[in-house]
Design an enzyme around this catalytic site. Structure first.
Site, PDB file in Angstrom:
ATOM      1  N   CYS A  86       0.814  -1.217   0.000  1.00 10.50           N
ATOM      2  CA  CYS A  86       0.000   0.000   0.000  1.00 10.50           C
ATOM      3  C   CYS A  86       0.852   1.274   0.000  1.00 10.50           C
ATOM      4  O   CYS A  86       1.447   1.604  -1.013  1.00 10.50           O
ATOM      5  CB  CYS A  86      -0.984  -0.027   1.174  1.00 10.50           C
ATOM      6  SG  CYS A  86      -2.365   1.126   0.979  1.00 10.50           S
ATOM      7  N   HIS A 131      -3.915  -5.020   0.721  1.00 12.42           N
ATOM      8  CA  HIS A 131      -3.393  -5.515   2.002  1.00 12.42           C
ATOM      9  C   HIS A 131      -3.496  -7.033   2.078  1.00 12.42           C
ATOM     10  O   HIS A 131      -4.587  -7.575   2.311  1.00 12.42           O
ATOM     11  CB  HIS A 131      -4.166  -4.869   3.155  1.00 12.42           C
ATOM     12  CG  HIS A 131      -3.852  -3.417   3.343  1.00 12.42           C
ATOM     13  ND1 HIS A 131      -2.846  -2.972   4.165  1.00 12.42           N
ATOM     14  CD2 HIS A 131      -4.411  -2.312   2.792  1.00 12.42           C
ATOM     15  CE1 HIS A 131      -2.790  -1.649   4.115  1.00 12.42           C
ATOM     16  NE2 HIS A 131      -3.729  -1.224   3.292  1.00 12.42           N
ATOM     17  N   GLU A 148      -2.415  -8.863   4.427  1.00  9.44           N
ATOM     18  CA  GLU A 148      -2.451  -9.306   5.824  1.00  9.44           C
ATOM     19  C   GLU A 148      -3.858  -9.436   6.388  1.00  9.44           C
ATOM     20  O   GLU A 148      -4.055 -10.100   7.418  1.00  9.44           O
ATOM     21  CB  GLU A 148      -1.619  -8.353   6.696  1.00  9.44           C
ATOM     22  CG  GLU A 148      -2.172  -6.951   6.863  1.00  9.44           C
ATOM     23  CD  GLU A 148      -1.737  -5.971   5.774  1.00  9.44           C
ATOM     24  OE1 GLU A 148      -1.759  -4.759   6.022  1.00  9.44           O
ATOM     25  OE2 GLU A 148      -1.381  -6.436   4.666  1.00  9.44           O
TER      26      GLU A 148
END
Length: 510
Positions: free
Chosen positions: A80, A168, A170
């Site tokens: 990002c 993202h 994660e």
């Protein structure tokens, strides 16, 4: 394991800890460091990940670290803000997006034979969270993946093991995020997956033996997961040279002091139980302000702990159950966050104790602490325990503290917790407890009018306590629990259930 570590540079993203957790789920050790404090010894890191950030790369105050010792030198994954940062300062172009790109998206195109996306197909869901977007790739940038709205969703720098992604990986909403991280860390960077509970126990016990030798160590036990796991690790390393002190402040759950002492004896620990109820009650006499109560309890604990520690000859170390989120917080990008409420920890012990600190769990997340505990054979009764505040029931009794109020709340709490276990709901809840309100309300029992206390039941689900949502407990459970509390606990005639999330509310009321 020494040279198979991953460095995560934190640009202030709310998701940075989540990146670390996902990496460790792959059995890979990683460390988080602020972007402006890049470790001097980079040899021990085999790969680097740049986090997201609330900043815009176009802002004057945007984080702007010198990455010359990392970029092109080590495998690098920029997430990002990190991806936008590499583009913006290396010949690319980042502009404010015409439409803010937040939420779910699907990868519409993926470059063939791309190592980063191996095993990931077009249509895979990703999670976007950015107001800027890359309009032109950096020098030698090669497009790897796009979504319907984001052309440059992922790219690679030709001639380097440098990758940028604008989503993202994660977060759980990115369905193949863990696979992408594995592709980067294992297949591209060649990091070994050696970070396991068994390896941690073996390495840590050996390190503790070398560090502590024949020194004596004192540890304040709380009955909770962190201090219990720390105690067993230290016990494995130094045996009877570990002196554990379990203080009853009179504010524990019903029968908890005796129950926990019994559990610890079964574990072979050298534990001394100290009943200091009278001392704590005297310290709390007349106090109603939450912070005043916390400080009084903290000071009383220090006095008791100091008295007991001085009864042991030649103690040189103080052990603490500090875990990684506490460490990260103290060195975060923006420094320690605003104090919402002061933290009760043995870390508040004064300088005059002159003890060196040992923290065997300081690099573990909470879920890792539990896995390490299980590896060492600690029972689920301890590992599965809900978190319990250091000041105990004092911050669940709003207003001043009396022994009678403590008795009432202990009885209410016992009914609530026992019913959660009976209904097989306890393990579905991250933390539960009852709050005694400084409110008397009208009730009717038999033909008589009553004017008694109101209590609040609170149950939340969470992973680390940073955010939490209230648990939708069955109406039948709440009905049975409420009836039992009102019928069995003298002094209570009203029960309510807290349906507030964190944020904006906190888990505890004080």
């Amino acid at each position: 394991m020494q040279n198979n570590n991953v460095l995560i540079l934190d640009f202030g993203s709310q998701y940075t800890q989540l990146i670390a957790r996902r990496v460790r789920e792959l059995n890979i050790y990683c460390e988080i460091h602020p972007y402006h404090k890049i470790p001097q010894n980079l040899k021990k890191f085999k790969a680097v990940i740049l986090s997201g950030s609330p900043f815009s790369v176009r802002a004057d105050d945007a984080p702007h670290p010198d990455l010359s010792s990392i970029k092109s030198q080590k495998p690098l994954l920029a997430v990002c803000y990190g991806a936008q940062y590499l583009a913006h300062f290396n010949g690319g172009n980042v502009e404010q997006s015409e439409t803010r790109e937040y939420g779910r998206a699907k990868l519409s195109e993926i470059k063939e034979n791309c190592e980063l996306f191996e095993g990931i197909a077009p249509g895979s869901q990703v999670w976007m969270s950015h107001g800027d977007t890359i309009k032109k790739l950096p020098e030698r940038g090669v497009l790897l993946a796009s979504t319907h709205d984001v052309e440059f969703a992922a790219y690679k720098i030709e001639g380097e093991q440098t990758y940028g992604i604008q989503f993202h990986p994660e977060v759980y909403h990115t369905t193949d995020g863990k696979k992408l991280l594995e592709n980067f860390l294992v297949n591209i960077a060649g990091v070994s997956q050696t970070w396991t509970p068994a390896a941690f126990v073996e390495t840590t016990v050996q390190e503790l033996k070398e560090k502590l030798k024949n020194d004596k160590v004192v540890l304040g036990l709380s009955g909770g997961v962190d201090s219990s796991v720390a105690a067993i690790l230290l016990h494995k390393a130094i045996g009877k040279n570990l002196y554990c002190i379990f203080v009853n402040n009179g504010l524990l759950r019903k029968d908890e002091f005796d129950n926990v002492l019994h559990q610890y004896k079964d574990m072979g620990l050298n534990v001394k139980g100290v009943d200091a109820t009278a001392r704590f009650m005297n310290a709390l006499n007349g106090l109603s302000d939450p912070e005043a109560k916390r400080k009084a309890i903290g000071n009383a604990f220090i006095e008791v702990f100091d008295d007991e520690a001085h009864k042991i000859n030649d103690v040189t170390w103080l052990a603490q159950g500090t875990i990684y989120p506490d460490v990260i917080e103290s060195v975060s990008v923006n420094g320690p966050s605003v104090t919402i409420k002061s933290h009760h920890n043995v870390g508040g012990l004064p300088d005059f104790m002159k003890l060196k600190i040992v923290e065997p769990l300081r690099m573990l997340f909470k879920d890792e602490v539990r896995r390490v505990g299980a590896e060492m054979g600690i029972t689920q009764d301890i590992l599965g325990r809900h978190p319990f505040p250091g000041p105990g029931l004092a911050i669940r009794i709003l207003g001043d503290i009396t022994l009678e109020k403590v008795r009432i709340l202990q009885e209410v709490d016992a009914v609530f917790i026992n019913n959660l276990k009976k209904w097989n709901l306890y393990d579905q809840v991250w933390q539960a407890g009852a709050i005694l309100l400084p409110v008397d309300s009208v009730g009717v029992m038999g033909d008589e009018r009553t004017y008694e206390k109101a209590v609040v039941l609170r149950a939340v689900e969470s992973t680390d306590g940073m955010t939490a949502d209230w648990v939708n407990l069955p109406y039948e459970f709440l009905q049975e629990t409420s009836n039992q509390i009102i019928n069995r606990v003298k002094g209570v005639n009203r029960v309510v259930y807290d349906i507030s999330s964190k944020p904006p509310a906190t888990i505890e009321w004080e």
